[in-house]
Design an enzyme around this catalytic site. Sequence first.
Site, PDB file in Angstrom:
ATOM      1  N   GLN A   1       1.962  -2.002   0.599  1.00  0.00           N
ATOM      2  CA  GLN A   1       2.733  -1.033   1.392  1.00  0.00           C
ATOM      3  C   GLN A   1       2.036   0.323   1.490  1.00  0.00           C
ATOM      4  O   GLN A   1       2.580   1.241   2.105  1.00  0.00           O
ATOM      5  CB  GLN A   1       4.126  -0.831   0.774  1.00  0.00           C
ATOM      6  CG  GLN A   1       5.039  -2.028   0.878  1.00  0.00           C
ATOM      7  CD  GLN A   1       5.527  -2.308   2.307  1.00  0.00           C
ATOM      8  OE1 GLN A   1       5.326  -1.515   3.239  1.00  0.00           O
ATOM      9  NE2 GLN A   1       6.166  -3.456   2.489  1.00  0.00           N
TER      10      GLN A   1
ATOM     11  N   SER B   1      -2.452  -6.819   2.161  1.00  0.00           N
ATOM     12  CA  SER B   1      -1.896  -7.842   3.043  1.00  0.00           C
ATOM     13  C   SER B   1      -2.222  -7.485   4.491  1.00  0.00           C
ATOM     14  O   SER B   1      -2.248  -6.314   4.862  1.00  0.00           O
ATOM     15  CB  SER B   1      -0.375  -7.894   2.854  1.00  0.00           C
ATOM     16  OG  SER B   1       0.205  -8.752   3.805  1.00  0.00           O
TER      17      SER B   1
ATOM     18  N   CYS C   1      12.472 -10.226   0.923  1.00  0.00           N
ATOM     19  CA  CYS C   1      12.401 -11.486   0.191  1.00  0.00           C
ATOM     20  C   CYS C   1      13.733 -11.874  -0.425  1.00  0.00           C
ATOM     21  O   CYS C   1      13.982 -13.035  -0.698  1.00  0.00           O
ATOM     22  CB  CYS C   1      11.349 -11.405  -0.886  1.00  0.00           C
ATOM     23  SG  CYS C   1       9.773 -10.977  -0.183  1.00  0.00           S
TER      24      CYS C   1
ATOM     25  N   THR D   1     -11.811 -23.040   2.822  1.00  0.00           N
ATOM     26  CA  THR D   1     -12.499 -22.645   4.051  1.00  0.00           C
ATOM     27  C   THR D   1     -11.903 -21.344   4.583  1.00  0.00           C
ATOM     28  O   THR D   1     -10.680 -21.217   4.689  1.00  0.00           O
ATOM     29  CB  THR D   1     -12.369 -23.751   5.118  1.00  0.00           C
ATOM     30  OG1 THR D   1     -12.945 -24.943   4.596  1.00  0.00           O
ATOM     31  CG2 THR D   1     -13.074 -23.361   6.406  1.00  0.00           C
TER      32      THR D   1
ATOM     33  N   ALA E   1      -0.849 -10.864   0.229  1.00  0.00           N
ATOM     34  CA  ALA E   1      -0.713 -10.079  -0.999  1.00  0.00           C
ATOM     35  C   ALA E   1      -0.033 -10.876  -2.115  1.00  0.00           C
ATOM     36  O   ALA E   1      -0.288 -10.636  -3.291  1.00  0.00           O
ATOM     37  CB  ALA E   1       0.047  -8.784  -0.731  1.00  0.00           C
ATOM     38  N   THR E   2       0.810 -11.838  -1.755  1.00  0.00           N
ATOM     39  CA  THR E   2       1.430 -12.670  -2.796  1.00  0.00           C
ATOM     40  C   THR E   2       0.353 -13.408  -3.588  1.00  0.00           C
ATOM     41  O   THR E   2       0.353 -13.407  -4.823  1.00  0.00           O
ATOM     42  CB  THR E   2       2.405 -13.692  -2.163  1.00  0.00           C
ATOM     43  OG1 THR E   2       3.424 -12.977  -1.470  1.00  0.00           O
ATOM     44  CG2 THR E   2       3.019 -14.604  -3.211  1.00  0.00           C
TER      45      THR E   2
ATOM     46  N   HIS F   1      -0.386  -8.505   7.281  1.00  0.00           N
ATOM     47  CA  HIS F   1       0.741  -8.338   8.209  1.00  0.00           C
ATOM     48  C   HIS F   1       1.602  -7.110   7.985  1.00  0.00           C
ATOM     49  O   HIS F   1       2.562  -6.884   8.716  1.00  0.00           O
ATOM     50  CB  HIS F   1       1.607  -9.606   8.237  1.00  0.00           C
ATOM     51  CG  HIS F   1       2.492  -9.812   7.049  1.00  0.00           C
ATOM     52  ND1 HIS F   1       3.818  -9.480   7.062  1.00  0.00           N
ATOM     53  CD2 HIS F   1       2.245 -10.305   5.812  1.00  0.00           C
ATOM     54  CE1 HIS F   1       4.362  -9.791   5.888  1.00  0.00           C
ATOM     55  NE2 HIS F   1       3.426 -10.285   5.110  1.00  0.00           N
TER      56      HIS F   1
ATOM     57  N   ASN G   1       8.178  -1.086  -1.674  1.00  0.00           N
ATOM     58  CA  ASN G   1       8.550  -1.600  -0.355  1.00  0.00           C
ATOM     59  C   ASN G   1       9.984  -1.297   0.049  1.00  0.00           C
ATOM     60  O   ASN G   1      10.305  -1.266   1.225  1.00  0.00           O
ATOM     61  CB  ASN G   1       8.290  -3.107  -0.272  1.00  0.00           C
ATOM     62  CG  ASN G   1       8.855  -3.859  -1.450  1.00  0.00           C
ATOM     63  OD1 ASN G   1       8.572  -3.538  -2.605  1.00  0.00           O
ATOM     64  ND2 ASN G   1       9.670  -4.854  -1.184  1.00  0.00           N
TER      65      ASN G   1
HETATM   66  C1  LIG Z   1       4.857  -7.798   1.685  1.00  0.00           C
HETATM   67  C2  LIG Z   1       4.457  -7.467   0.305  1.00  0.00           C
HETATM   68  C3  LIG Z   1       3.827  -8.421  -0.508  1.00  0.00           C
HETATM   69  C4  LIG Z   1       3.568  -9.843  -0.059  1.00  0.00           C
HETATM   70  O1  LIG Z   1       2.571  -9.882   0.913  1.00  0.00           O
HETATM   71  P1  LIG Z   1       2.325 -11.246   1.721  1.00  0.00           P
HETATM   72  O2  LIG Z   1       1.050 -10.961   2.453  1.00  0.00           O
HETATM   73  O3  LIG Z   1       3.506 -11.396   2.628  1.00  0.00           O
HETATM   74  O4  LIG Z   1       2.195 -12.341   0.744  1.00  0.00           O
HETATM   75  C5  LIG Z   1       3.464  -8.045  -1.785  1.00  0.00           C
HETATM   76  N1  LIG Z   1       3.701  -6.815  -2.233  1.00  0.00           N
HETATM   77  C6  LIG Z   1       4.311  -5.861  -1.483  1.00  0.00           C
HETATM   78  C7  LIG Z   1       4.536  -4.509  -2.056  1.00  0.00           C
HETATM   79  C8  LIG Z   1       4.709  -6.165  -0.191  1.00  0.00           C
HETATM   80  O5  LIG Z   1       5.324  -5.239   0.530  1.00  0.00           O
END
Ligand SMILES: *Cc1c(COP(=O)(O)O)cnc(C)c1O
Length: 382
Positions: A181, A201, A326, A241, A75-76, A203, A153
Amino acid sequence: MKKPVYLDYAATTPVDPVVAEEMVKYLTPDGVFGNPASRSHGFGWQAEAAVEGARRQVASLIHADPREIVWTSGATESDNLAIKGAVAGKNNPHVVTSMIEHKAVLDTCKWLEGQGVEVTWLKPGADGRVSCQQVEGALRDNTVLVTLMMVNNELGSQTDIAAIGAMLRERGVLFHVDAAQAAGKTEVDVGSMPVDLLSLSGHKVYGPKGIGALYVRRSPDVRIESQIHGGGHERGMRSGTLPTHQIVGMGKAFDLAGEKLEQEKARLESLRKRFLSGLEGLDGVTLNGSAEHRVPGIINLSFAGVDAESLMLGLRELAVSSGSACSSATIEPSFVLKGIGLDDEQAHRALRFSFGRFSTEEEADFAAAQIVDVVTRLRSVR
Ligand SMILES: *Cc1c(COP(=O)(O)O)cnc(C)c1O
């Protein structure tokens, strides 16, 4: 030593064993290890078919067309691609966001400010929500993008994306939503929410780390400029890739999330009630964020007279977080809590407890009992 109870699902989730089992089929010599972009042999075709299957699974959870899904590293990266990609090449652009976004959005907008882009930073209400009126009031003739998160989050509070999206659609302003989230925790439907770009994201939804996606609307057609060049993968929007095993993992995870959504929402709602009722004997506990518009699994609480650092030290048997994952390396008070109007002292008294798929009633009871013990002890030695 017994492992602590994991109450930090908002920071990351374990990979569901069903997902991990699927992923290993895409790595080894006897598996589907080919490059999905190899067009000249079966190794490539099989990998491509797996990637496209996962694209349908991710699209399905948010009711999108699979062609609207662009794979990223998380998501970043999706946030970076959406925001920089939407602003690139615009003349004198203005961007609207809020003070309590994820760092991936905040730092990207700050970087844009350094590049001469005008940014308006909205202050949400005490409930952690930005209102449609606030967003509308911030719009200018040169506003090209509004970027807001769907679920915060740290607080779990949920913004009315559908209403803001409808207003922005009418005004012809692009709307990016960070839904990292929200996916798997609440209904995310790009059919009923007029958003243009939406970050996801792997994870946070029981998939692997290092994989994510950006939804890019096709109708009306949304154009963004790519940020990573080379090879022209993902219809030119994101080269590199494709990591088949990661993508298959995210696909399976999103498929499972859709299957379990209603049941998990109800289960987490009852775990939340159980946890909070376990704390009823304790006074001076306040909920940060919206009590009403929120996802059930994220619970941010302040404890009067107790600072979060001491509380966390006392709660060795619980894995929890103060501030967002973070910024947990620093002891700066959370910018999110300050953003919703808490002073430094109040912000220093807050902890986030986040529950998820593998949380149990026993864990909720144990966590509540531990908190009551430690808070009572810390208050008595003051
Ligand atoms: C965890 C999170 C991200 C970042 O996601 P990554 O896949 O770890 O880069 C971005 N936005 C929110 C709201 C998140 O909770």
